[in-house]
Design a protein around this motif. Structure first.
Motif, short mmCIF file in Angstrom:
data_model
loop_
_atom_site.label_atom_id
_atom_site.label_comp_id
_atom_site.label_asym_id
_atom_site.label_seq_id
_atom_site.Cartn_x
_atom_site.Cartn_y
_atom_site.Cartn_z
N ARG A 141 0.79 -1.21 -0.17
CA ARG A 141 -0.06 0.00 0.17
C ARG A 141 0.94 1.18 0.19
N LEU A 142 0.63 2.06 -1.15
CA LEU A 142 1.42 3.12 -1.09
C LEU A 142 0.86 4.39 -0.09
N SER A 143 1.90 5.42 0.10
CA SER A 143 1.16 6.45 0.83
C SER A 143 0.08 7.37 -0.01
N THR A 144 0.34 7.23 -1.24
CA THR A 144 -0.81 8.07 -1.87
C THR A 144 -2.16 7.18 -1.97
N GLY A 145 -2.18 6.22 -1.33
CA GLY A 145 -3.65 5.50 -1.38
C GLY A 145 -3.93 4.16 -2.09
N GLU A 146 -2.82 4.11 -3.13
CA GLU A 146 -3.04 2.76 -3.98
C GLU A 146 -2.39 1.55 -3.17
N GLU A 147 -3.15 0.43 -3.64
CA GLU A 147 -2.66 -0.93 -2.87
C GLU A 147 -2.83 -2.03 -3.77
N GLY A 148 -2.22 -3.12 -3.70
CA GLY A 148 -2.52 -4.14 -4.58
C GLY A 148 -1.27 -5.16 -4.40
N ARG A 149 -1.23 -5.95 -5.32
CA ARG A 149 -0.04 -7.07 -5.39
C ARG A 149 0.86 -6.41 -6.68
N VAL A 150 2.16 -6.63 -6.25
CA VAL A 150 3.11 -6.28 -7.44
C VAL A 150 3.11 -7.23 -8.49
N GLU A 151 3.11 -6.70 -9.36
CA GLU A 151 2.93 -7.77 -10.92
C GLU A 151 4.29 -7.87 -11.50
N ASP A 152 4.87 -6.74 -11.64
CA ASP A 152 6.23 -6.52 -12.49
C ASP A 152 6.84 -5.35 -11.86
N ILE A 153 8.04 -5.02 -12.27
CA ILE A 153 9.25 -3.95 -12.04
C ILE A 153 9.93 -3.79 -13.41
N THR A 154 9.06 -2.70 -14.29
CA THR A 154 10.09 -2.71 -15.43
C THR A 154 10.91 -1.57 -15.41
N TRP A 155 11.49 -1.20 -16.73
CA TRP A 155 12.43 -0.14 -16.72
C TRP A 155 11.96 1.25 -16.34
N ARG A 156 10.58 1.34 -16.38
CA ARG A 156 10.05 2.74 -16.33
C ARG A 156 9.15 3.05 -15.07
N PHE A 157 8.38 1.60 -15.12
CA PHE A 157 7.37 1.87 -14.03
C PHE A 157 6.96 0.37 -13.32
N THR A 201 4.01 -2.49 -12.16
CA THR A 201 2.49 -2.42 -12.44
C THR A 201 1.93 -3.28 -10.71
N ILE A 202 0.80 -2.63 -10.34
CA ILE A 202 0.56 -3.27 -9.32
C ILE A 202 -1.03 -3.69 -9.72
N ILE A 203 -1.41 -4.89 -9.19
CA ILE A 203 -2.89 -5.37 -9.59
C ILE A 203 -3.67 -5.32 -8.27
N ALA A 204 -4.58 -4.54 -8.35
CA ALA A 204 -5.72 -4.16 -7.28
C ALA A 204 -6.21 -5.35 -6.89
N THR A 205 -7.13 -5.37 -6.05
CA THR A 205 -8.06 -6.39 -5.49
C THR A 205 -9.29 -6.50 -6.53
N SER A 206 -9.49 -5.07 -7.18
CA SER A 206 -10.51 -5.20 -8.08
C SER A 206 -10.19 -6.01 -9.56
N GLY A 207 -8.89 -6.14 -9.66
CA GLY A 207 -8.50 -6.85 -11.07
C GLY A 207 -7.74 -5.80 -11.84
N ASN A 208 -8.00 -4.43 -11.52
CA ASN A 208 -7.53 -3.51 -12.48
C ASN A 208 -6.05 -3.43 -12.17
N ALA A 209 -4.99 -2.84 -13.39
CA ALA A 209 -3.91 -2.73 -13.17
C ALA A 209 -3.57 -1.07 -12.87
N ILE A 210 -2.60 -0.97 -11.84
CA ILE A 210 -2.12 0.26 -11.40
C ILE A 210 -0.86 0.44 -12.12
N VAL A 211 -0.44 1.50 -12.76
CA VAL A 211 0.89 1.81 -13.06
C VAL A 211 1.36 2.83 -12.70
N VAL A 212 2.58 2.73 -11.83
CA VAL A 212 3.07 3.70 -10.96
C VAL A 212 4.67 3.82 -11.48
#
Length: 362
Positions: free
Chosen positions: A209-225, A227-238
């Motif tokens: 869970r980030l201090s900005t409020g986003e939370e979920g399971r870490v899917e991957d760490i790429t060269w730029r961002f 990807t976090i998969i939220a409990t709703s199934g949506n992808a959060i790209v940070v």
């Protein structure tokens, strides 16, 4: 290279060739090329079938698996490319395009070797990460290694063709400063991603869970961002830079075990020892059904004499963050059924209202 290629001379030469002569000229080379293509496809199919039969994505990566996966497509490319190279150089046509095609084929065959090397390097990185749990399996490190290998491969190919790479490197060094200024945000994300990997504070499949409020399971760490998969199934790209500067709550560290607090309350005339015994039995049964790997026992803690109930917390445990919602859901249903069977009352809020005006009228 030989004399320069003259397209008009080539067209005039082809006009003087009759269709019969053209068929005689191309029949044997085409048949040889088709035979080489079939042979290469056959060997490539053997490699593919062996991969499909002996290995799956869920099995542990082995050295044989890495080599077979790296060689995928190589037999076909080398057999067809080598045959085409031989056919071009054995032709009786002596024009500059023959040398040009030879250089192109040589460069292509050399590039396939660097492609195999890049695949093998990626496989070795995955193997090392699989055998060392403290190394996260992300796509960032393989991408960096692939870029380095392909860049070195292109420079070596250009050098082998007689093209001087020194001016190119000089131009890249000068232009790199200008590019770095324009891509400083991208470079910052790359450095932040490397920092996340080296710090070992974030791994794949961690629930954060980030201090900005986003939370979920870490899917991957790429060269730029990241990807976090939220409990709703949506992808959060940070962007990696945002994550590296954010306050992160990692629910999987230092241990993946999670404690879940469920507030409850019973009537004042309840036998609290019996309530505790029944609640713990229900909690143990539901926890075992949801996650049998949990070793910690549930507990009950009474804490408040409320207006209409004696309140307490039930502390449950689960090994995966995502299981907490299902565990709490099933526990509340099972506890309600058991309380009704045992005659334990879950009271409604009670309020006593005095009407002073009515008392004066009386």
């Amino acid at each position: 290279m030989g004399e320069s290629f003259n397209i008009y001379e080539f067209i005039g030469m082809m006009k003087n060739i009759t269709p019969e002569e053209l068929v005689d000229m191309l029949l044997v080379p085409v048949c040889i090329l088709l035979a080489a293509l079939c042979l290469g496809q056959f060997i490539n199919s053997l490699v593919e079938s062996r991969l499909a039969r002996r290995f799956s994505d869920t099995e542990e990566i082995s050295l044989k698996h890495i080599l077979l996966k790296a060689a995928r497509g190589l037999p076909r490319a080398w057999i067809v490319g080598s045959t085409l190279y031989w056919l071009i150089n054995s032709t009786s046509l002596k024009w500059a395009a023959v040398d040009l095609f030879s250089y192109i084929l040589s460069a292509w065959l050399s590039f396939t070797l660097f492609q195999v090397l890049a695949r093998a390097s990626t496989g070795f990185i995955e193997l090392y990460a699989q055998r060392h749990e403290n190394i996260p399996q992300t796509s960032l490190l393989p991408n960096i290694v692939n870029v380095v290998i392909y860049a070195l491969g292109i420079l070596l190919i250009l050098s082998s063709m007689g093209i001087s790479v020194a001016p190119l490197l000089t131009a890249m060094g000068i232009g790199g400063m200008a590019i770095a200024l324009g891509l400083q945000e991208t470079l910052a994300n790359i450095c932040a991603g490397i920092y996340l990997l080296m710090s070992k504070q974030l791994s794949i499949d961690d629930y954060v869970r980030l201090s900005t409020g986003e939370e979920g399971r870490v899917e991957d760490i790429t060269w730029r961002f990241t990807t976090i998969i939220a409990t709703s199934g949506n992808a959060i790209v940070v962007p990696n830079q945002k994550i590296s500067s954010a306050i992160i709550t990692n629910y999987c560290m230092p241990e993946p075990d999670m404690s879940i607090k469920v507030p409850c309350g019973v009537a004042y005339d309840s036998d609290l020892d019996f309530v505790e015994k029944v609640t713990v039995e229900v909690a143990e049964q539901v926890t075992k059904e949801i996650d049998a790997t949990v070793t910690k026992k549930p507990a009950v803690y009474f804490h408040t004499f409320n207006d209409s109930s004696i309140d307490f917390n039930v502390v449950l445990h689960c090994s995966q963050f995502a299981d907490q919602f299902r565990l709490k859901h099933e526990f509340i249903k099972a506890l309600t059924r058991r309380y009704r069977q045992e005659g334990i009352e879950i009271p409604f809020p009670i309020r006593t209202v005095y009407n002073h005006q009515a008392e004066r009228q009386q």
